[in-house]
Scaffold this active site. Structure first.
Site, PDB file in Angstrom:
ATOM      1  N   CYS A   2       0.826  -1.192   0.000  1.00  0.00           N
ATOM      2  CA  CYS A   2       0.000   0.000   0.000  1.00  0.00           C
ATOM      3  C   CYS A   2       0.866   1.249   0.000  1.00  0.00           C
ATOM      4  O   CYS A   2       2.066   1.194   0.242  1.00  0.00           O
ATOM      5  CB  CYS A   2      -0.911   0.002   1.224  1.00  0.00           C
ATOM      6  N   GLY A  28      -1.057   0.927  -4.954  1.00  0.00           N
ATOM      7  CA  GLY A  28      -2.351   0.347  -4.631  1.00  0.00           C
ATOM      8  C   GLY A  28      -3.462   1.048  -5.368  1.00  0.00           C
ATOM      9  O   GLY A  28      -3.581   2.275  -5.291  1.00  0.00           O
ATOM     10  N   ASN A 101       0.977  -0.036   5.827  1.00  0.00           N
ATOM     11  CA  ASN A 101       1.490  -0.744   4.660  1.00  0.00           C
ATOM     12  C   ASN A 101       2.272  -1.951   5.142  1.00  0.00           C
ATOM     13  O   ASN A 101       3.218  -1.808   5.915  1.00  0.00           O
ATOM     14  CB  ASN A 101       2.416   0.166   3.837  1.00  0.00           C
ATOM     15  N   TYR A 257      10.302  -3.963  -8.614  1.00  0.00           N
ATOM     16  CA  TYR A 257       8.993  -3.718  -9.212  1.00  0.00           C
ATOM     17  C   TYR A 257       8.160  -2.655  -8.510  1.00  0.00           C
ATOM     18  O   TYR A 257       7.557  -1.807  -9.161  1.00  0.00           O
ATOM     19  CB  TYR A 257       8.201  -5.036  -9.233  1.00  0.00           C
TER      20      TYR A 257
END
Length: 491
Positions: A2, A28, A101, A257
Site C-alpha cells: 500500500c 495500490g 502498509n 517492481y
C-alpha cells in the site's frame, strides 16, 4: 504494498494528501482514504477505487485540518472488501486513526490476544485493524491522562514486542499529533521529510520519497528500522529507536517492481539500481550466450524499461519500444483475479509490428510471477512476426510467496515453484529464457549503499527474516489462491 502518507502542516493539508496519494497510486489501486484532525474531531473519507474516483470536491471540502494521513490500498488476502479501506479509526483511548502498509505474520495469535486478554473486538479480517488495536491497547496501559512522547514511544515498543511481520504505519493521535513507525527489520519503506514555509516548519512521512518531492518537501532520511517518529500538534519532532537487535532487511522487491524509479529507498536510487540490474543481466547473457543473435531489446512497459535500456547498451544491441501501453489499465500484477489479469493484457499492451517482423527479439520484464502474462506477451511477439522470441527477467525466479505485504499468489500458482528454468521456458513458450542471479540482484541494490548487508529476498530464496509459525504458509496458500479469492468475492 500500500501507499501511505502523513503531514503535519501549518495550513490545511487535505489537498496535499490527495496529491501525495496520486503519486503513490502505483502502490495500490483498490481503495483510498484520507483522515484529518479538525480541532477535537476526526474527519474521514474513504472508499473503493482510484484516488481520483474516491474523492470529489464535496468530500475534500469536509477534510479540514492541518494534520492528516492518507492511504491507497493494494489488497492482500483477507483485506479486499470495502470495509477494509483505510485509514481505520478507534475511539479509545484518545481517538486513533491508522494507515498501514505491510502484513503481519502472527495476525491470528494477536486477534485471539485482543479478544481474550485485551478485551478488544476486531470487526474486519484486516491485520491493519489488529495492529491499530494493539497500538491502542499499548497506549491505554500507559495509564496517563496526558501522553508525553516517552509514553508514546513505550507504546510503540510494546507493539514491536507483540507484532511480527513487515509494517510501516502512520497514525493520528487526536489532541497530540502524528505518529509514524517501521517494523524492526525495516522490511517496508518509510521516509521522513520537511519543508519551510512562510508560516513555519512542516513535516511529512511517506512510503516513497517521490511523494515528498512532488509536494516540495526535502527528504531528510529513511525512518530507521524499529524507529518511531512523533510530531506534536505544534510541529515539534521527536524520534526514538523502539526495538533493538533485529536484522535490517529491506524488501528487495521494492527495487525490482514496487517502487517508482524516481524514488530513493534506503539512500539507494531505484532508477540506478534498475540500471545495474540490466548491466548484470547483460553480463550473464554474454557469458552464457556469447552468440546470442539478438536484433532488438524490447522492454515490457513500464517497470522493466530502465533495466532493459542498460542491458541493450551493454550488449551493443538496439533498444526498441515494441509495445504501446494503454495508460488507463491498471498494473496487472495487482489485478484481483486471474481472469481479470488475462483479459487485461491484450487491453493493456499492443505490439508495434515493425519492431518484431523477422527479428530475433529479447523481451525484458522486471520479474515473472504467475507466468500467464509473460506467456501471452511472448505469443503477441510471435503473432507480430518475430523470428525468435527470447525472454529475460531482471529478477531471479519467484518460487515462494511473499508474506510481508505483497500478495503474491499461493506457491502452486507461481510458475517457477518446483520447476527448473528450462521447464519454465517451455511453459512460457520462449526460445530461450534467462533469469537474474540473486547475488547479482543484491549487488545491484547494495552498490548504492554498502551499509545494506541483508535484504528480504524471501520470494526468491524462501528465507523469511521474521520466522513463520508452523502452519502459516498453509494458511496463506488457502487464502491467496485465485479460486479462494473468487469464492470470497462471490460470497
Amino acid at each position: 504494498m500500500c501507499g501511505i502518507i502523513g503531514i503535519v502542516g501549518t495550513t490545511e493539508v487535505a489537498s496535499a494528501l490527495y496529491d501525495g496519494l496520486t503519486v503513490l497510486q502505483h502502490r495500490g489501486q483498490d481503495a483510498a482514504g484520507i483522515a484529518t484532525v479538525d480541532g477535537a474531531r476526526l474527519r474521514l473519507h474513504k472508499g473503493n477505487g482510484l484516488v481520483r474516483d474516491v474523492f470529489n470536491q464535496a468530500s475534500m471540502s469536509r477534510l479540514r485540518g492541518r494534520i492528516g494521513i492518507g492511504h491507497c490500498r493494494y489488497p492482500t488476502a483477507g483485506s479486499e472488501g470495502a470495509e477494509e479501506a483505510q485509514p481505520f479509526y478507534v475511539n479509545s483511548p484518545y481517538g486513533i486513526a491508522i494507515a498501514h502498509n505491510g502484513n503481519l505474520v502472527n495476525t491470528e495469535a494477536l486477534r485471539k490476544e485482543m479478544f481474550e486478554d485485551d478485551r478488544r473486538h476486531i470487526n474486519t479480517d484486516s491485520d491493519s485493524e489488529v495492529l491499530l488495536n494493539v497500538l491502542a491497547h499499548e497506549l491505554q496501559i500507559q495509564e496517563r491522562m496526558a501522553l508525553t512522547p516517552d509514553h508514546i514511544f513505550k507504546a510503540v515498543a510494546g507493539v514491536h514486542a507483540r507484532a511480527r511481520g513487515g509494517y510501516a504505519c502512520i497514525a493520528l493521535l487526536l489532541g497530540y499529533g502524528l505518529l509514524a513507525f517501521r517494523d524492526p527489520n525495516g522490511i517496508r519503506p518509510l521516509v521522513l521529510g520537511e519543508r519551510i514555509t512562510a508560516e513555519g516548519r512542516e513535516y511529512a512521512v511517506a512510503s516513497e520519497s517521490v511523494a515528498l518531492d512532488v509536494l516540495g518537501f526535502k527528504r531528510l532520511r529513511d525512518v530507521a528500522p524499529g524507529e518511531a517518529v512523533f510530531i506534536t500538534d505544534d510541529g515539534q519532532l521527536h524520534t526514538r529507536h523502539c526495538a533493538d537487535g533485529a536484522t535490517h532487511a529491506p524488501c528487495i522487491f521494492e527495487y525490482v517492481y514496487l517502487a517508482r524509479p524516481d524514488s530513493m529507498i534506503e539512500n539507494v536510487s531505484v532508477y540506478k539500481a534498475r540500471l545495474r540490474m540490466g548491466q548484470k543481466l547483460a553480463e550473464k547473457i554474454l557469458r552464457e550466450r556469447p552468440d546470442h543473435g539478438i536484433d532488438a531489446v524490447i522492454p515490457i512497459p513500464d517497470t522493466a524499461r530502465t533495466a532493459a535500456s542498460a542491458l541493450a547498451e551493454a550488449l551493443g544491441v538496439p533498444f526498441r519500444e515494441g509495445f504501446v501501453k494503454n495508460r488507463y489499465v491498471g498494473r496487472t500484477f495487482i489485478m484481483p483475479g486471474q481472469g481479470d489479469r488475462v483479459k487485461s493484457v491484450r487491453r493493456k499492451l499492443n505490439p508495434v509490428e515493425l519492431e518484431f517482423r523477422k527479428k530475433n527479439v529479447l523481451l525484458v520484464d522486471d520479474s515473472i510471477v504467475r507466468g500467464t502474462t509473460s506467456k501471452q506477451i511472448i505469443q503477441m511477439a510471435r503473432d507480430a512476426g518475430a523470428k525468435n522470441v527470447y525472454f529475460a527477467s531482471a529478477a531471479p525466479p519467484v518460487r515462494y510467496p511473499n508474506v510481508y505485504g505483497i500478495d503474491m499468489p499461493s506457491a502452486t500458482e507461481l510458475v517457477a515453484a518446483g520447476k527448473t528454468e528450462h521447464e519454465v521456458q517451455q511453459l512460457l513458450g520462449a526460445d530461450w529464457l534467462i533469469y537474474q542471479d540473486l547475488k547479482d540482484l543484491v549487488w545491484a541494490v547494495q552498490d548504492g549503499n554498502e551499509s545494506l548487508e541483508h535484504f528480504d529476498s524471501s520470494c526468491f530464496n524462501g528465507e523469511y527474516i521474521t520466522g513463520l509459525d508452523r502452519h502459516y504458509l498453509e494458511q496463506i496458500e488457502m487464502l491467496r489462491s485465485d479460486d479462494a479469492k473468487a469464492a470470497r468475492r462471490s460470497a
